[in-house]
Write a protein that holds these residues in place. Sequence first.
Motif, PDB file in Angstrom:
ATOM      1  N   ARG A   1     -17.744 -30.849  33.902  1.00  0.00           N
ATOM      2  CA  ARG A   1     -17.223 -32.089  33.333  1.00  0.00           C
ATOM      3  C   ARG A   1     -17.349 -33.188  34.377  1.00  0.00           C
ATOM      4  O   ARG A   1     -17.243 -32.931  35.566  1.00  0.00           O
ATOM      5  CB  ARG A   1     -15.741 -31.950  32.996  1.00  0.00           C
TER       6      ARG A   1
ATOM      7  N   ARG B   1       0.374 -40.505  28.378  1.00  0.00           N
ATOM      8  CA  ARG B   1      -0.879 -40.054  27.772  1.00  0.00           C
ATOM      9  C   ARG B   1      -1.447 -41.132  26.858  1.00  0.00           C
ATOM     10  O   ARG B   1      -2.667 -41.274  26.735  1.00  0.00           O
ATOM     11  CB  ARG B   1      -0.633 -38.755  26.996  1.00  0.00           C
TER      12      ARG B   1
ATOM     13  N   HIS C   1      -5.271 -42.375  27.219  1.00  0.00           N
ATOM     14  CA  HIS C   1      -6.205 -42.181  26.108  1.00  0.00           C
ATOM     15  C   HIS C   1      -6.761 -43.528  25.621  1.00  0.00           C
ATOM     16  O   HIS C   1      -7.936 -43.628  25.281  1.00  0.00           O
ATOM     17  CB  HIS C   1      -5.516 -41.429  24.967  1.00  0.00           C
TER      18      HIS C   1
ATOM     19  N   ALA D   1     -12.596 -36.263  23.391  1.00  0.00           N
ATOM     20  CA  ALA D   1     -11.793 -35.240  22.720  1.00  0.00           C
ATOM     21  C   ALA D   1     -10.563 -34.957  23.572  1.00  0.00           C
ATOM     22  O   ALA D   1     -10.607 -35.064  24.796  1.00  0.00           O
ATOM     23  CB  ALA D   1     -12.616 -33.972  22.545  1.00  0.00           C
ATOM     24  N   THR D   2      -9.478 -34.620  22.916  1.00  0.00           N
ATOM     25  CA  THR D   2      -8.259 -34.316  23.648  1.00  0.00           C
ATOM     26  C   THR D   2      -7.467 -33.247  22.915  1.00  0.00           C
ATOM     27  O   THR D   2      -7.427 -33.224  21.689  1.00  0.00           O
ATOM     28  CB  THR D   2      -7.387 -35.580  23.835  1.00  0.00           C
ATOM     29  N   ALA D   3      -6.853 -32.383  23.686  1.00  0.00           N
ATOM     30  CA  ALA D   3      -5.981 -31.349  23.124  1.00  0.00           C
ATOM     31  C   ALA D   3      -4.531 -31.816  23.111  1.00  0.00           C
ATOM     32  O   ALA D   3      -3.647 -31.074  22.692  1.00  0.00           O
ATOM     33  CB  ALA D   3      -6.113 -30.065  23.939  1.00  0.00           C
ATOM     34  N   PHE D   4      -4.277 -33.048  23.548  1.00  0.00           N
ATOM     35  CA  PHE D   4      -2.899 -33.502  23.672  1.00  0.00           C
ATOM     36  C   PHE D   4      -2.119 -33.462  22.359  1.00  0.00           C
ATOM     37  O   PHE D   4      -0.949 -33.065  22.361  1.00  0.00           O
ATOM     38  CB  PHE D   4      -2.814 -34.896  24.302  1.00  0.00           C
TER      39      PHE D   4
ATOM     40  N   ALA E   1      -2.273 -31.319  20.012  1.00  0.00           N
ATOM     41  CA  ALA E   1      -1.861 -29.918  19.824  1.00  0.00           C
ATOM     42  C   ALA E   1      -0.758 -29.552  20.813  1.00  0.00           C
ATOM     43  O   ALA E   1       0.226 -28.896  20.454  1.00  0.00           O
ATOM     44  CB  ALA E   1      -3.053 -28.984  19.988  1.00  0.00           C
ATOM     45  N   VAL E   2      -0.904 -29.977  22.064  1.00  0.00           N
ATOM     46  CA  VAL E   2       0.118 -29.690  23.082  1.00  0.00           C
ATOM     47  C   VAL E   2       1.439 -30.334  22.691  1.00  0.00           C
ATOM     48  O   VAL E   2       2.503 -29.702  22.752  1.00  0.00           O
ATOM     49  CB  VAL E   2      -0.343 -30.177  24.474  1.00  0.00           C
TER      50      VAL E   2
ATOM     51  N   SER F   1       2.450 -31.183  19.701  1.00  0.00           N
ATOM     52  CA  SER F   1       2.986 -30.478  18.537  1.00  0.00           C
ATOM     53  C   SER F   1       3.677 -29.182  18.924  1.00  0.00           C
ATOM     54  O   SER F   1       4.761 -28.859  18.424  1.00  0.00           O
ATOM     55  CB  SER F   1       1.862 -30.167  17.535  1.00  0.00           C
TER      56      SER F   1
END
Length: 138
Positions: free
Chosen positions: A9, A91, A95, A111-114, A116-117, A119
């Motif tokens: 990355r 965040r 973002h 893309a971000t997993a935030f 989901a985190v 939630s």
Amino acid sequence: MIRERGERRPRRSPHHLRLWFSPELIRDDGDTPDYRFSLANERTFLAWIRTALALIGGGFAVDQFLPDIADAVRTGLALAVIGTGSLCALRAVHHWVRCERAIRKGEDLPATAFPAVLSVLVTLVSLVVVAVVAMGGA
């Protein structure tokens, strides 16, 4: 842009943090986009800030309106909810900067997993609050 397996990355630079407080520097990246895209990005940022404020308010509500719960448990739950709200606010700006730069450069949005985190964190804290209230305050 899709990375191949094993491809590294790009490194995050302190430049992102500087852009939090000097957003005019974003104009140095890429071309001026259709203003509607920037405004949509700003609305998304504001939605994240509203979520953060709601979480912080919820943390104070846990502390104030659940007096029958043991002090340590109530304080821990309140701090967990307030901390989640603070994380959400930080965040949001990060973002926003990343998306604004991608829009200006014509790149895919990051893309971000935030979500989901966030939630999972909200669900876990909610389940703990429900369990503690159901047990009569631990």
